[in-house]
Enzyme design. Structure first.
Site, PDB file in Angstrom:
ATOM      1  N   ASN A  88       0.800  -1.232   0.000  1.00 22.72           N
ATOM      2  CA  ASN A  88       0.000   0.000   0.000  1.00 22.72           C
ATOM      3  C   ASN A  88       0.833   1.281   0.000  1.00 22.72           C
ATOM      4  O   ASN A  88       0.324   2.337  -0.372  1.00 22.72           O
ATOM      5  CB  ASN A  88      -0.936  -0.051   1.222  1.00 22.72           C
ATOM      6  N   TYR A 153       2.757   9.494 -11.581  1.00 20.17           N
ATOM      7  CA  TYR A 153       1.834   8.783 -10.682  1.00 20.17           C
ATOM      8  C   TYR A 153       0.929   7.810 -11.451  1.00 20.17           C
ATOM      9  O   TYR A 153       0.943   6.606 -11.162  1.00 20.17           O
ATOM     10  CB  TYR A 153       1.047   9.796  -9.841  1.00 20.17           C
ATOM     11  N   LYS A 157       0.914   3.592 -11.485  1.00 17.02           N
ATOM     12  CA  LYS A 157      -0.250   2.771 -11.136  1.00 17.02           C
ATOM     13  C   LYS A 157      -0.678   1.859 -12.304  1.00 17.02           C
ATOM     14  O   LYS A 157      -1.235   0.786 -12.076  1.00 17.02           O
ATOM     15  CB  LYS A 157      -1.401   3.663 -10.661  1.00 17.02           C
TER      16      LYS A 157
END
Ligand code: NAD
Length: 245
Positions: A88, A153, A157
């Site tokens: 996470n 970012y 992902k």
């Protein structure tokens, strides 16, 4: 749902990871959190211990594969298993490409992608030995739609989804399930650091009319970690109120 399971959560000191630790503790799991600094790990542990929970925590350098292996091996020796890994820890970005340096881009990849790979690589041998395990990754809504700034970012992902889908195929035969949760905007420090002008218009577009709470994401992790999800692998589960921007 996860009674007695040994659950390792990176980025467990605040935000989504902290709430995920709480939800697993409430469901009687044995939880170990990782954080970036020992002080923040100790602070999080103290908070849980004051609530009466038993929990462990460490601050390995997630950019150092050897260091991760040492700490994971210590955890395996102590608990005798590692049932669930929740990757996470992550950082975001929102600068325009002109203002993004090669170092900025590298920093995001180092934590959001490389560290995730290191964690998985460190834990998989134990899960294979057990012939049982669950790996859950924190992706993001931006892994489906991109975002109009901070390209590192969403790129990181998209890579998280790639790791998830590919490893689900590679590790299925070892009874290891690999899934990701893709949160929409969620109320944590990560979002508090973004400009209000960026967040408010986004909220207006969310069909459920609110941003996510860390617990919304934690509950998705709980479901995917449990035997209720025993035939689910290689999935990117959106938890975003149907946000589409
Ligand atoms: P947060 O900033 O509140 O927490 C981030 C966590 O990552 C912290 O526990 C911190 O210790 C850890 N971390 C940060 N840098 C680290 C480093 N160098 N080494 C080790 N650990 C480090 O953020 P959050 O919102 O709870 O984010 C958690 C995850 O959720 C991230 O992967 C993020 O990309 C993802 N996510 C968040 C949102 C959101 O809107 N908050 C949306 C989609 C996805």
């Amino acid at each position: 749902m996860v009674d007695g399971k040994v659950v390792l959560i990176t980025g467990g000191t605040r935000g989504i990871g902290f709430e995920t630790a709480r939800v697993f503790l409430e469901n009687k799991a044995k939880v170990i959190i990782f954080g970036s600094r020992q002080e923040t790990v100790d602070k999080a542990l103290k908070e849980f211990q004051e609530e009466g929970y038993e929990i462990d925590g460490y601050a390995p350098n997630l950019k150092d594969f050897e260091n991760i292996c040492e700490v994971v091996s210590k955890i395996y020796e102590k608990y005798g298993r590692i049932d669930v890994l929740i990757n996470n820890a992550g950082i975001s970005a929102n600068q325009k490409i002109e203002d993004t340096t090669a170092e900025d881009f590298q920093k995001i990849m180092d934590l959001n992608v490389n560290a995730m790979f290191y964690m998985i690589k460190a834990v998989v041998p134990y899960m294979k030995k057990q012939n049982d395990g669950v790996i859950l990754n924190t992706s993001s809504m931006v892994s489906l739609y991109g975002q109009p700034s901070g390209v590192g970012y969403p790129a990181s992902k998209f890579a998280v989804n790639g790791l998830t889908k590919s490893l689900a195929r590679e590790l299925g035969k070892d009874n290891i399930r690999v899934n990701a949760v893709a949160p929409g905007i969620t109320k944590t420090d990560m979002v508090a650091s973004l400009p209000k002008e960026m967040i408010e218009p986004l909220i207006q577009t969310i069909p459920l009319g609110r941003i996510g709470e860390p617990r919304d994401i934690a509950n998705a992790f709980l479901f995917l970690a449990s035997d209720m999800a025993s035939y689910i692998t290689g999935t990117i589960l959106s938890v975003d109120g149907a946000a589409r921007s």
